[in-house]
Design a protein around this motif. Structure first.
Motif, PDB file in Angstrom:
ATOM      1  N   ASP A  20       0.863  -1.182   0.000  1.00 58.62           N
ATOM      2  CA  ASP A  20       0.000   0.000   0.000  1.00 58.62           C
ATOM      3  C   ASP A  20       0.893   1.221   0.000  1.00 58.62           C
ATOM      4  O   ASP A  20       1.946   1.218   0.634  1.00 58.62           O
ATOM      5  CB  ASP A  20      -0.886  -0.031   1.253  1.00 58.62           C
ATOM      6  CG  ASP A  20      -2.120   0.844   1.095  1.00 58.62           C
ATOM      7  OD1 ASP A  20      -2.277   1.464   0.024  1.00 58.62           O
ATOM      8  OD2 ASP A  20      -2.912   0.921   2.048  1.00 58.62           O
ATOM      9  N   ARG A  22       1.097   5.813  -0.486  1.00 59.92           N
ATOM     10  CA  ARG A  22       0.490   7.134  -0.656  1.00 59.92           C
ATOM     11  C   ARG A  22       1.514   8.026  -1.331  1.00 59.92           C
ATOM     12  O   ARG A  22       2.707   7.906  -1.082  1.00 59.92           O
ATOM     13  CB  ARG A  22       0.111   7.746   0.691  1.00 59.92           C
ATOM     14  CG  ARG A  22      -0.892   6.946   1.493  1.00 59.92           C
ATOM     15  CD  ARG A  22      -2.288   6.989   0.894  1.00 59.92           C
ATOM     16  NE  ARG A  22      -3.207   6.206   1.688  1.00 59.92           N
ATOM     17  CZ  ARG A  22      -3.399   4.895   1.554  1.00 59.92           C
ATOM     18  NH1 ARG A  22      -2.740   4.217   0.636  1.00 59.92           N
ATOM     19  NH2 ARG A  22      -4.255   4.258   2.326  1.00 59.92           N
ATOM     20  N   VAL A  29       5.330   7.121  -0.086  1.00 61.30           N
ATOM     21  CA  VAL A  29       5.511   6.418   1.188  1.00 61.30           C
ATOM     22  C   VAL A  29       4.744   5.108   1.071  1.00 61.30           C
ATOM     23  O   VAL A  29       3.545   5.118   0.780  1.00 61.30           O
ATOM     24  CB  VAL A  29       4.979   7.249   2.377  1.00 61.30           C
ATOM     25  CG1 VAL A  29       5.048   6.443   3.666  1.00 61.30           C
ATOM     26  CG2 VAL A  29       5.777   8.535   2.527  1.00 61.30           C
ATOM     27  N   ALA A  30       5.447   3.998   1.234  1.00 59.39           N
ATOM     28  CA  ALA A  30       4.811   2.693   1.010  1.00 59.39           C
ATOM     29  C   ALA A  30       4.990   1.793   2.215  1.00 59.39           C
ATOM     30  O   ALA A  30       5.947   1.925   2.986  1.00 59.39           O
ATOM     31  CB  ALA A  30       5.429   2.030  -0.221  1.00 59.39           C
ATOM     32  N   LEU A  31       4.044   0.888   2.366  1.00 60.60           N
ATOM     33  CA  LEU A  31       4.157  -0.144   3.405  1.00 60.60           C
ATOM     34  C   LEU A  31       4.153  -1.501   2.713  1.00 60.60           C
ATOM     35  O   LEU A  31       3.205  -1.849   1.997  1.00 60.60           O
ATOM     36  CB  LEU A  31       2.983  -0.063   4.385  1.00 60.60           C
ATOM     37  CG  LEU A  31       2.886  -1.207   5.401  1.00 60.60           C
ATOM     38  CD1 LEU A  31       4.086  -1.228   6.325  1.00 60.60           C
ATOM     39  CD2 LEU A  31       1.604  -1.100   6.218  1.00 60.60           C
ATOM     40  N   GLY A  33       3.532  -4.921   3.347  1.00 63.16           N
ATOM     41  CA  GLY A  33       2.859  -5.680   4.402  1.00 63.16           C
ATOM     42  C   GLY A  33       3.497  -7.031   4.682  1.00 63.16           C
ATOM     43  O   GLY A  33       3.423  -7.528   5.799  1.00 63.16           O
ATOM     44  N   ARG A  34       4.125  -7.621   3.689  1.00 62.63           N
ATOM     45  CA  ARG A  34       4.733  -8.947   3.913  1.00 62.63           C
ATOM     46  C   ARG A  34       5.958  -8.858   4.809  1.00 62.63           C
ATOM     47  O   ARG A  34       6.204  -9.710   5.644  1.00 62.63           O
ATOM     48  CB  ARG A  34       5.146  -9.564   2.572  1.00 62.63           C
ATOM     49  CG  ARG A  34       3.952 -10.035   1.775  1.00 62.63           C
ATOM     50  CD  ARG A  34       4.389 -10.754   0.528  1.00 62.63           C
ATOM     51  NE  ARG A  34       3.260 -10.922  -0.371  1.00 62.63           N
ATOM     52  CZ  ARG A  34       3.363 -11.201  -1.654  1.00 62.63           C
ATOM     53  NH1 ARG A  34       4.560 -11.328  -2.211  1.00 62.63           N
ATOM     54  NH2 ARG A  34       2.286 -11.339  -2.391  1.00 62.63           N
ATOM     55  N   TYR A  38       8.418  -0.002   6.070  1.00 59.08           N
ATOM     56  CA  TYR A  38       8.035   1.203   5.344  1.00 59.08           C
ATOM     57  C   TYR A  38       9.125   1.542   4.341  1.00 59.08           C
ATOM     58  O   TYR A  38      10.311   1.315   4.598  1.00 59.08           O
ATOM     59  CB  TYR A  38       7.874   2.381   6.309  1.00 59.08           C
ATOM     60  CG  TYR A  38       6.717   2.245   7.251  1.00 59.08           C
ATOM     61  CD1 TYR A  38       5.416   2.443   6.826  1.00 59.08           C
ATOM     62  CD2 TYR A  38       6.933   1.915   8.587  1.00 59.08           C
ATOM     63  CE1 TYR A  38       4.348   2.314   7.697  1.00 59.08           C
ATOM     64  CE2 TYR A  38       5.865   1.790   9.467  1.00 59.08           C
ATOM     65  CZ  TYR A  38       4.582   1.995   9.016  1.00 59.08           C
ATOM     66  OH  TYR A  38       3.525   1.868   9.880  1.00 59.08           O
TER      67      TYR A  38
END
Lengths: 95, 332
Positions: A20, A22, A29-31, A33-34, A38
């Motif tokens: 994900d 923004r 700026v990304a996350l 998740g696995r 960040y």
């Protein structure tokens, strides 16, 4: 070009799952998740990220970089390969 | 975005543009809207606004995963209110800041224990008993606050958890199994919650209510406010919203004790004290006004938990000496 960045016309795309992000002006700026990490992408990386979000090719990425930043194709190729290689190593590209 | 509210966002744009400085933007929770507006207008964006944007982006990308983990860890119903649920109603969801996830659930203790078992960590203590101690997931800059009921105005009856749970729908965040309040109930809850923190204090709180509520829901919200015994509070809030974001004439509060809102500025120390006293007069049923004003007088003069008696005396003396100081400067 390195082997893990695909051929010139091979479709490249960011992973859809557990990723994900923004966009703030010229920064992503990304996350991931696995990996629960960040990431921040700035400058020309933001342009490349945007294009990868909707799927693209290596050739198109190089063209976009040359056109936007007025750099020569050799440098654009090196930058794109390095960036794609990093994304690939982090598992952020769709397989 | 609420499709019926283009005028809202145009008015909000104007209010953001007229804010006199960063402190005012921060007070009204307009930092993200201001950063976007300045960039759109080709103006430089202050580094502090960029920092706020970056933090908001980190929080925003974390929300989905965090809510999914919460939902899978807890068996009971979960209703998301404020924060990201409201953000979904904004014209630009990334411009609605939030630092916590407020979740209403019928069994707070069980939900709290389930989240701790899942790996969430407790931080701090509950501020006023309206929610359990905040929880965080390590490394994620978002607090999780579990409530059996939202923070509410003193001397108004708090709606029961059962009643609140009956006024829900699937969350706008799209997380499976997570609920949100129907717009009419959410708007009234937001109004009561905002009032509990300070009557008509922040524009951002009023934007939230206006964004959540469409014309179709307004009548239902009036009914809910009447049923919950907060009809006067709701009416004052609605009239203020109509004046600030619609075509309504400025109400008496907007011309007197809440006039800082029309100029998008911070309240002054004296204005905040006046607002605290005016709040119960405007919000409570008439028979409860004297007790409500008494509560506020006590709140103004009594010590905060973290203050010594000397601190409290110093604060009171400074407030009397500097009544026309913006609240952020007074705190500093």
């Amino acid at each position: 070009m390195t082997n893990n960045t695909g051929g010139d016309n091979m479709t490249l795309c960011l992973r859809k799952e557990d990723l994900d992000w923004r966009e703030i002006d010229d920064e992503i700026v990304a996350l991931d998740g696995r990996e629960a990490t960040y990431l921040a992408v700035q400058g020309s990386g933001t342009l490349v990220w945007r294009l990868l979000a909707t799927s693209t090719t290596r050739e198109h990425l190089i063209e976009a970089l040359v056109e936007t930043y007025d750099i020569d194709a050799t440098r654009a190729e090196a930058d794109i390969d390095a960036f794609i290689g990093t994304l690939n190593d982090r598992g952020l590209l769709a397989s | 975005m609420n499709p019926e509210t283009p005028q809202l966002w145009s008015k909000v744009d104007g209010l953001v543009a007229q804010a006199p400085g960063l402190a005012a933007l921060r007070h009204h929770r307009f930092e993200l809207l201001a950063a976007r507006q300045r960039r759109t207008r080709g103006l430089p964006v202050d580094p502090l606004l960029r920092s706020a944007e970056r933090l908001a982006a980190v929080r925003s990308v974390s929300v989905r995963q965090l809510l999914t983990m919460i939902r899978s860890a807890v068996d009971h119903p979960l209703v998301l209110m404020k924060g990201p649920e409201v953000a979904e109603c904004y014209q630009f969801p990334q411009c609605r800041p939030f630092g916590d996830l407020d979740i209403v659930t019928p069994d707070v203790d069980a939900a709290f224990a389930a989240l701790v078992r899942a790996g969430f960590t407790e931080i701090g203590i509950s501020d006023a008993g309206h929610h359990a101690p905040p929880l965080v997931w390590p490394g994620v800059p978002l607090k999780v606050e579990l409530h059996s009921a939202p923070k509410y105005v003193a001397r108004l009856p708090v709606p029961s958890t059962e009643e609140l749970l009956s006024l829900t729908r699937p969350s706008l965040t799209g997380i499976d199994g997570l609920a949100g309040f129907v717009p009419s109930a959410h708007a009234v809850l937001l109004a009561a919650h905002a009032w509990a923190h300070g009557p008509l204090e922040r524009l951002g709180q009023l934007v939230d209510i206006a964004a959540v509520l469409s014309e179709d829901d307004a009548g239902r919200a009036d009914e809910i406010a009447r049923d919950w015994g907060c009809r006067r509070l709701w009416r004052v809030t609605r009239v203020a919203i109509d004046a600030l974001f619609g075509d309504g004439a400025p109400s008496v509060p907007l011309r007197t004790w809440a006039r800082h809102l029309t100029g998008s500025r911070e309240p002054l120390v004296a204005e905040r004290s006046l607002a605290r006293l005016a709040g119960p007069v405007w919000a409570l049923p008439r028979r409860r006004i004297p007790a409500g004003v008494g509560d506020e007088l006590l709140r103004i003069v009594q010590r905060c938990e973290w203050e010594t008696r000397d601190d409290q005396l110093l604060r009171s003396r400074q407030a009397l000496r500097h009544p026309f100081t913006p609240v952020s400067e007074f705190r500093a």
